[in-house]
Design an enzyme around this catalytic site. Sequence first.
Site, PDB file in Angstrom:
ATOM      1  N   CYS A 173       0.649  -0.994  -0.154  1.00 61.98           N
ATOM      2  CA  CYS A 173      -0.211  -0.020  -0.102  1.00 61.98           C
ATOM      3  C   CYS A 173       0.576   1.329   0.094  1.00 61.98           C
ATOM      4  O   CYS A 173       1.227   1.595  -1.034  1.00 61.98           O
ATOM      5  CB  CYS A 173      -0.747  -0.258   1.636  1.00 61.98           C
ATOM      6  SG  CYS A 173      -1.745  -1.178   1.269  1.00 61.98           S
TER       7      CYS A 173
HETATM    8  N1  SAJ Z   1       6.718   2.466   8.976  1.00 63.15           N
HETATM    9  C1  SAJ Z   1       7.504   2.999   9.500  1.00 63.15           C
HETATM   10  N2  SAJ Z   1       7.198   3.959  10.050  1.00 63.15           N
HETATM   11  C2  SAJ Z   1       5.542   4.391  10.277  1.00 63.15           C
HETATM   12  C3  SAJ Z   1       5.462   3.011   9.761  1.00 63.15           C
HETATM   13  C4  SAJ Z   1       5.028   1.547   8.826  1.00 63.15           C
HETATM   14  O1  SAJ Z   1       8.920   3.331   8.855  1.00 63.15           O
HETATM   15  O2  SAJ Z   1       5.917   5.118  11.398  1.00 63.15           O
HETATM   16  C5  SAJ Z   1       6.789   1.450   7.869  1.00 63.15           C
HETATM   17  C6  SAJ Z   1       6.880  -0.234   7.668  1.00 63.15           C
HETATM   18  O3  SAJ Z   1       7.265  -0.441   8.676  1.00 63.15           O
HETATM   19  C7  SAJ Z   1       6.476  -0.808   6.630  1.00 63.15           C
HETATM   20  C8  SAJ Z   1       5.642  -0.185   6.019  1.00 63.15           C
HETATM   21  O4  SAJ Z   1       5.978   1.380   6.828  1.00 63.15           O
HETATM   22  O5  SAJ Z   1       7.407  -1.240   5.939  1.00 63.15           O
HETATM   23  C9  SAJ Z   1       4.333   0.014   5.824  1.00 63.15           C
HETATM   24  O6  SAJ Z   1       4.120   0.230   7.181  1.00 63.15           O
HETATM   25  P1  SAJ Z   1       2.448  -0.064   7.497  1.00 63.15           P
HETATM   26  O7  SAJ Z   1       2.042  -0.045   9.294  1.00 63.15           O
HETATM   27  O8  SAJ Z   1       1.152   0.567   7.325  1.00 63.15           O
HETATM   28  O9  SAJ Z   1       2.093  -1.669   7.098  1.00 63.15           O
HETATM   29  P2  SAJ Z   1       1.153  -1.411   5.602  1.00 63.15           P
HETATM   30  O10 SAJ Z   1       1.223  -1.351   4.572  1.00 63.15           O
HETATM   31  O11 SAJ Z   1      -0.281  -3.199   6.145  1.00 63.15           O
HETATM   32  O12 SAJ Z   1      -0.498  -0.492   5.991  1.00 63.15           O
HETATM   33  C10 SAJ Z   1      -1.738  -0.655   6.153  1.00 63.15           C
HETATM   34  C11 SAJ Z   1      -2.616  -0.052   5.339  1.00 63.15           C
HETATM   35  N3  SAJ Z   1      -4.248  -0.180   5.461  1.00 63.15           N
HETATM   36  C12 SAJ Z   1      -4.013   0.144   4.148  1.00 63.15           C
HETATM   37  O13 SAJ Z   1      -4.109   0.304   3.181  1.00 63.15           O
HETATM   38  C13 SAJ Z   1      -6.215  -0.742   4.074  1.00 63.15           C
HETATM   39  C14 SAJ Z   1      -2.385   1.427   5.865  1.00 63.15           C
HETATM   40  O14 SAJ Z   1      -3.489   2.157   5.302  1.00 63.15           O
HETATM   41  C15 SAJ Z   1      -2.982   1.502   7.487  1.00 63.15           C
HETATM   42  O15 SAJ Z   1      -2.015   2.810   7.791  1.00 63.15           O
HETATM   43  C16 SAJ Z   1      -1.397   0.958   8.023  1.00 63.15           C
HETATM   44  O16 SAJ Z   1      -2.288  -0.586   7.169  1.00 63.15           O
HETATM   45  C17 SAJ Z   1      -1.393   1.148   9.963  1.00 63.15           C
HETATM   46  O17 SAJ Z   1      -1.912   2.202   9.512  1.00 63.15           O
HETATM   47  O18 SAJ Z   1      -0.618   0.683  10.191  1.00 63.15           O
END
Ligand code: SAJ
Length: 427
Positions: free
Chosen positions: A263
């Site tokens: 995403c």
């Molecule tokens: N990450 C960082 N710093 C942060 C948060 C995440 O470096 O503060 C990195 C993570 O390590 C990862 C990537 O970003 O590599 C994505 O992390 P994520 O927690 O956003 O995980 P996703 O990709 O599963 O995102 C999902 C998404 N949900 C949908 O698309 C419906 C996103 O919209 C959500 O915001 C996210 O989960 C969430 O909030 O956990």
Amino acid sequence: MNQNEKPVICVIGMGYVGLPLAAVAASKGYTVYGFDNDQKKLDLIKQGLSPFKEEFLEQLLPKVKINVFSNPKLMSECDIHIICVPTPVDDKYFPDLGPVISASETVAKNMRKGSLVILESTVNPGVSEEFVKPIFEKAGYEIGKDVFISHCPERVNPGDPKWNVSNIPRVVGSFDEIGLKRSQEFYESIVDAKIMPMATIREAEAVKITENSFRDINIAFVNELARSFERMDIDVTNVIKGASTKPFSFLAHWPSCGVGGHCIPVDPYYLIEKAKENDFDHVFLRAARKINNSMPEYTIELLQDQLNEIEKSLKGTIVGVLGLSYKANVGDLRESPSFELIKLLEKNGAKVVTFDPFVPAMSSTKSIDELLEKSEAVLLATNHQEFINIPVEKFVQSNIKVITDGKNCLNKAEIQKHGIIYKGIGR
Ligand code: SAJ
């Protein structure tokens, strides 16, 4: 289908988005068909097993019936078709709508008149009008009469113990009132949360892109801060914790060795490319993507500097990479920064061994102990709980001299106390 019967549901794509949706719809009493081309996946689901690790799903699947199939002709039995296929980017970060187009074509070819088609895959504003609608018109259907088309962007958060498809609020948009009403009724019948109708289908497409771009720019913000505060000997994670004491108008994000997943690192490119068609340049979104894409290289530079402190260089050093998955406690490799880190390590002449408990088949060692035994330096790329729990003594016993903590999740003070050179991202 007569009025008091429930519509028959067809979910196209039995992945992280489609399978939970199909399972929840089935748990609410719908007859559900699950379409996918991957026969291995279908065979697992038939046995009530999940093709991927997801607690919520592993508990629900054995209790529900999903009629999995790969022969698209069966779609003619269904009333609501929900498309949950990937929307990736290619290696030049250009959007790839191939899966959405082919799924739409399959539905258009096999559906029965009067069906509702809902696209859940994340797309930029305009995709439903410019790609999906013409496919159904070309198949001879009149939108709003013979077929109803809506967009309800998926909001799956893999590995989240609290939020799942049965309790996450949704937004939905459609080309017409009937499509909107039918879509809203369906989601209100399976989701125990608000279903917000949008004025247009484009607004619904824009919501998801906005959510995920919001996250990407906030991560880029703290990644930039990490690189700046590093030069001022400031621990950025303490600063973010400090800023988080403000009870309003601040939302903590955390710096790391990279942004992975299907995403966050992908969705902004859909908006960037679409806006170019309107001669608009998303300078800010592009800058954020550039910063986040630079984090693996920055992390390797940190490791290089740490090794230099003990008169070593990356060349010839055995580096143990802990974690292949893009996110903690899931086994999802999509756009994972781990692979960019491994590529950069090998490009600089390091020897790399890897371990990820969620992806044993792709790990070059069988355990944390084996990885530590074989390594001189450790690079933590994924904050799995199992890695956070590694006692510092294990690093000491394995004579690890250097640790680069790509997710700022290890105990910095404890590690430094044992004479190991520690570096986090901005700490
Ligand atoms: N990450 C960082 N710093 C942060 C948060 C995440 O470096 O503060 C990195 C993570 O390590 C990862 C990537 O970003 O590599 C994505 O992390 P994520 O927690 O956003 O995980 P996703 O990709 O599963 O995102 C999902 C998404 N949900 C949908 O698309 C419906 C996103 O919209 C959500 O915001 C996210 O989960 C969430 O909030 O956990």
